[in-house]
Design a protein around this motif. Structure first.
Motif, PDB file in Angstrom:
ATOM      1  N   VAL A   6      15.383 -22.493 -11.199  1.00 12.63           N
ATOM      2  CA  VAL A   6      15.911 -20.931 -10.813  1.00 12.63           C
ATOM      3  C   VAL A   6      17.555 -21.268 -10.646  1.00 12.63           C
ATOM      4  O   VAL A   6      17.431 -21.440  -9.671  1.00 12.63           O
ATOM      5  CB  VAL A   6      15.362 -19.752 -10.198  1.00 12.63           C
ATOM      6  CG1 VAL A   6      16.268 -18.722 -10.534  1.00 12.63           C
ATOM      7  CG2 VAL A   6      14.020 -19.414 -11.613  1.00 12.63           C
ATOM      8  N   SER A   7      18.089 -20.382 -11.464  1.00  7.52           N
ATOM      9  CA  SER A   7      20.054 -21.031 -11.417  1.00  7.52           C
ATOM     10  C   SER A   7      20.081 -20.125 -10.006  1.00  7.52           C
ATOM     11  O   SER A   7      20.234 -19.268 -10.166  1.00  7.52           O
ATOM     12  CB  SER A   7      20.067 -21.737 -11.853  1.00  7.52           C
ATOM     13  OG  SER A   7      20.607 -22.773 -12.750  1.00  7.52           O
ATOM     14  N   LEU A   8      19.857 -20.327  -8.828  1.00  3.51           N
ATOM     15  CA  LEU A   8      20.581 -18.927  -7.735  1.00  3.51           C
ATOM     16  C   LEU A   8      21.392 -19.546  -7.036  1.00  3.51           C
ATOM     17  O   LEU A   8      22.184 -20.413  -6.215  1.00  3.51           O
ATOM     18  CB  LEU A   8      19.105 -19.239  -7.012  1.00  3.51           C
ATOM     19  CG  LEU A   8      19.360 -17.556  -6.103  1.00  3.51           C
ATOM     20  CD1 LEU A   8      18.924 -16.637  -6.338  1.00  3.51           C
ATOM     21  CD2 LEU A   8      18.655 -18.230  -4.753  1.00  3.51           C
ATOM     22  N   VAL A   9      22.173 -18.606  -7.138  1.00  2.00           N
ATOM     23  CA  VAL A   9      23.781 -19.263  -6.428  1.00  2.00           C
ATOM     24  C   VAL A   9      24.380 -17.326  -5.749  1.00  2.00           C
ATOM     25  O   VAL A   9      23.771 -16.688  -6.008  1.00  2.00           O
ATOM     26  CB  VAL A   9      25.283 -18.403  -7.622  1.00  2.00           C
ATOM     27  CG1 VAL A   9      26.970 -18.550  -7.738  1.00  2.00           C
ATOM     28  CG2 VAL A   9      24.376 -19.922  -8.706  1.00  2.00           C
ATOM     29  N   GLU A  10      25.034 -17.384  -4.754  1.00  2.00           N
ATOM     30  CA  GLU A  10      25.102 -17.274  -3.427  1.00  2.00           C
ATOM     31  C   GLU A  10      27.145 -16.300  -4.038  1.00  2.00           C
ATOM     32  O   GLU A  10      27.483 -17.369  -3.819  1.00  2.00           O
ATOM     33  CB  GLU A  10      25.042 -16.915  -2.312  1.00  2.00           C
ATOM     34  CG  GLU A  10      25.447 -16.072  -1.050  1.00  2.00           C
ATOM     35  CD  GLU A  10      25.002 -16.976   0.303  1.00  2.00           C
ATOM     36  OE1 GLU A  10      25.174 -16.483   1.444  1.00  2.00           O
ATOM     37  OE2 GLU A  10      23.889 -18.488   0.368  1.00  2.00           O
ATOM     38  N   GLY A  11      26.723 -15.205  -4.242  1.00  2.00           N
ATOM     39  CA  GLY A  11      28.301 -14.768  -5.002  1.00  2.00           C
ATOM     40  C   GLY A  11      29.090 -14.223  -3.519  1.00  2.00           C
ATOM     41  O   GLY A  11      28.473 -13.022  -2.780  1.00  2.00           O
ATOM     42  N   LEU A  12      29.875 -14.573  -3.252  1.00  2.00           N
ATOM     43  CA  LEU A  12      31.512 -14.035  -2.150  1.00  2.00           C
ATOM     44  C   LEU A  12      31.063 -14.095  -1.209  1.00  2.00           C
ATOM     45  O   LEU A  12      31.108 -13.845   0.134  1.00  2.00           O
ATOM     46  CB  LEU A  12      31.928 -12.418  -2.621  1.00  2.00           C
ATOM     47  CG  LEU A  12      31.931 -12.973  -3.800  1.00  2.00           C
ATOM     48  CD1 LEU A  12      32.560 -10.744  -4.201  1.00  2.00           C
ATOM     49  CD2 LEU A  12      33.550 -13.233  -4.363  1.00  2.00           C
TER      50      LEU A  12
ATOM     51  N   GLU B  51      31.947 -17.679  -9.926  1.00  2.00           N
ATOM     52  CA  GLU B  51      31.569 -18.406  -9.167  1.00  2.00           C
ATOM     53  C   GLU B  51      31.285 -19.185  -9.226  1.00  2.00           C
ATOM     54  O   GLU B  51      31.595 -20.154  -8.114  1.00  2.00           O
ATOM     55  CB  GLU B  51      30.162 -17.558  -9.072  1.00  2.00           C
ATOM     56  CG  GLU B  51      29.735 -17.785  -7.337  1.00  2.00           C
ATOM     57  CD  GLU B  51      31.062 -16.825  -6.028  1.00  2.00           C
ATOM     58  OE1 GLU B  51      30.558 -17.978  -5.862  1.00  2.00           O
ATOM     59  OE2 GLU B  51      31.725 -15.811  -6.197  1.00  2.00           O
ATOM     60  N   THR B  52      31.027 -19.943 -10.076  1.00  2.00           N
ATOM     61  CA  THR B  52      30.965 -21.589 -10.713  1.00  2.00           C
ATOM     62  C   THR B  52      31.331 -22.143 -10.708  1.00  2.00           C
ATOM     63  O   THR B  52      31.759 -23.026 -10.302  1.00  2.00           O
ATOM     64  CB  THR B  52      29.377 -21.496 -11.222  1.00  2.00           C
ATOM     65  OG1 THR B  52      29.620 -21.017 -12.478  1.00  2.00           O
ATOM     66  CG2 THR B  52      28.103 -20.659  -9.778  1.00  2.00           C
ATOM     67  N   GLY B  53      32.375 -21.960 -11.334  1.00  2.00           N
ATOM     68  CA  GLY B  53      33.167 -22.497 -12.353  1.00  2.00           C
ATOM     69  C   GLY B  53      32.757 -23.474 -13.672  1.00  2.00           C
ATOM     70  O   GLY B  53      33.036 -23.556 -14.330  1.00  2.00           O
ATOM     71  N   GLU B  54      31.619 -23.086 -13.874  1.00  2.00           N
ATOM     72  CA  GLU B  54      30.931 -23.205 -14.876  1.00  2.00           C
ATOM     73  C   GLU B  54      30.938 -21.890 -16.278  1.00  2.00           C
ATOM     74  O   GLU B  54      30.947 -20.511 -16.718  1.00  2.00           O
ATOM     75  CB  GLU B  54      29.003 -23.214 -15.132  1.00  2.00           C
ATOM     76  CG  GLU B  54      28.497 -24.254 -13.906  1.00  2.00           C
ATOM     77  CD  GLU B  54      27.221 -24.351 -13.387  1.00  2.00           C
ATOM     78  OE1 GLU B  54      26.889 -23.719 -13.879  1.00  2.00           O
ATOM     79  OE2 GLU B  54      27.048 -24.823 -12.135  1.00  2.00           O
TER      80      GLU B  54
END
Length: 484
Positions: A201-207, A283-286
């Motif tokens: 799972v692509s899990l991203v922590e925002g801000l 958040e990621t640039g993707e």
């Protein structure tokens, strides 16, 4: 040695007062409401040193250079994607009713998103109904799952959602989850974060919140949206975070959180998917775009439209605030508002009062107990002038009423993530749906009436007899309301 100490003291005072003078000039020169500027000046002068630090941390809408540059570069490509929606048969200007047509013009002109017909809406009002519905849809996902939430808190059925995501990822579904760093701090420290990542799972922590970012980005700028999109066919949005209320903030003394979610199918799903893609790229640039909604579909003549209204840094300023005020200005008979946090700006307060003063029945439903003591006192500071204008105030005692909704004339409604406060309307990443569907709206209004049945209506005579203690704290926190 005494002379050295004396010199250092004078030098420190001189540096401090130069700093205060510089910040004062900066506050004055910023283009914003007078009330906000005065509130910040009061903080800076009443609380030495700390006030200046607070201004640097929270005083300006600073997304951070990297994210701000991304958002600027993204606006045109996403704008082009949004504008193509106008060519779909789902955009039927002739079928737009009086309430939503002006909102369609506003959002189309400012961000390129039109109101789209051909949707189905399912109002879900209990935690078990919401979470089990989400789990079932995740289990049936074939291609992609996109999520963004302010809070994910482990426990109960929220853990079952995490398990369903892991199983979906294992069978080849592309799963992207964006969670706010501050709101989901407990989740990121739990074993679930590692399990999701370990299983694809692509899990991203925002801000992300960290001490070294204090002067690089405003720390109380938060990702407050709640969106789930599955296979670009099904979407959810509303007020509920990814929590099981039976396991969330049980010791806060405010009762169980009361929320709603709206399950959506139809062309609007693709728009919600695009909002997630926007947040993901910030958040990621993707960069990625969802497919455009199917444009050659037949739209029933009685199919009512939905307008997706996003806001946040990088998007047109104050868009949700404009939609809210436009909706209230168009009310002819009634306006009913539910919000957990009621700290309106001066302009919005006047709009609410004027709506009541022109004979529209205005009712406000807010929780009797609040998890924010400052907001509780600041909210009550508005009671007197609201009631004098004719607004009826209902304090909900059945838990922390967290539903964010506005129903106009029982024919049109706004539902989403937006509180009636400065933070939601001017600062955070938020989302609301403007819905012109009489059947759905009557269901929403029926739910509001149910909230009223579990509320105490504030009586003017009783309110005037409240203690000096209460009046004191109302006035104190009223002064800080532009900053809450």
């Amino acid at each position: 040695m005494d002379k050295v100490y004396h010199f250092l003291t004078l030098a420190g005072l001189a540096v401090y007062w130069l700093l205060v003078a510089g910040v004062t000039i900066r506050v004055v020169l910023k283009r914003r409401s007078v009330s906000v500027s005065l509130a910040w000046l009061m903080v800076i002068y009443i609380i030495p040193v700390v006030g200046v630090i607070c201004y640097f941390m929270f005083g300006e809408l600073n997304l951070g250079r990297k994210r701000a540059d991304r958002a600027k570069d993204m606006f045109q490509p996403f704008g082009n994607w949004f504008h193509k929606l106008n060519d779909c048969t789902a955009h039927v200007p002739d079928q737009l009713g009086i309430h939503i047509s002006k909102i369609d013009y506003l959002c189309n002109n400012r961000i390129g998103i039109p109101a789209l017909c051909g949707n189905t809406l399912d109002l879900q009002t209990t935690p078990e109904q919401i979470l089990r519905s989400v789990i079932q849809d995740i289990e049936e996902a074939q291609h992609s799952i996109r999520m963004v939430f302010y809070i994910w808190y482990p426990g109960g059925l929220a853990d079952s959602v995490a398990s369903a995501l892991i199983h979906a990822s294992k069978r080849g579904v592309d799963v992207k989850v964006l969670l706010d760093s501050a709101g989901s701090n407990t989740f990121f420290r739990s074993h679930w974060a590692k399990m999701l990542k370990d299983n694809g799972v692509s899990l991203v922590e925002g801000l992300e919140v960290s001490p070294w970012r204090i002067f690089l980005r405003r720390l109380d700028l938060r990702q407050h949206r709640k969106i789930i999109v599955i296979d670009d066919d099904i979407a959810y949005t509303g007020s509920m975070n990814m929590v099981d209320p039976a396991y969330f903030k049980q010791g806060s003394g405010v009762g169980q959180w009361i929320d709603i979610m709206v399950r959506v199918t139809g062309p609007t799903v693709n728009v919600l998917s695009a909002i997630h893609c926007w947040d993901w790229e910030v958040e990621t640039g993707e960069r990625s775009f969802p497919v455009q909604p199917e444009c050659e579909i037949e739209i029933p003549i009685d199919s009512k439209p939905i307008q997706v209204v996003p806001s946040g840094p990088g998007m047109p300023e104050h868009l949700i605030y404009q939609v809210l005020t436009l909706a209230m200005h168009q009310a002819n008979h009634s306006v009913t508002i539910t919000t957990p946090y009621f700290v309106p700006s001066a302009d919005l307060l006047e709009t609410i009062k004027m709506t009541a003063q022109r004979g529209v029945k205005v009712e406000l439903i807010i929780p009797q107990k609040n998890d924010s003591l400052m907001v509780k006192w600041a909210s009550r500071a508005f009671y007197t002038e609201l009631m004098e204008a004719g607004v009826q105030i209902h304090e909900f005692y059945g838990g922390l009423l967290h539903t964010k909704s506005v129903v106009i004339d029982e024919l049109f409604c706004l539902v989403g993530t937006v509180n009636i406060d400065m933070r939601s309307l001017w600062l955070n990443f938020e989302l609301t749906l403007a819905v012109e569907d009489p059947v759905f709206t009557k269901e929403m209004y029926s739910l509001q009436k149910n909230y009223m049945a579990q509320s105490d209506t504030v009586d003017m005579e009783t309110w005037h007899r409240r203690s000096l203690y209460n009046r004191f704290f109302e006035r104190i926190f009223y002064l800080f309301n532009p900053l809450l």
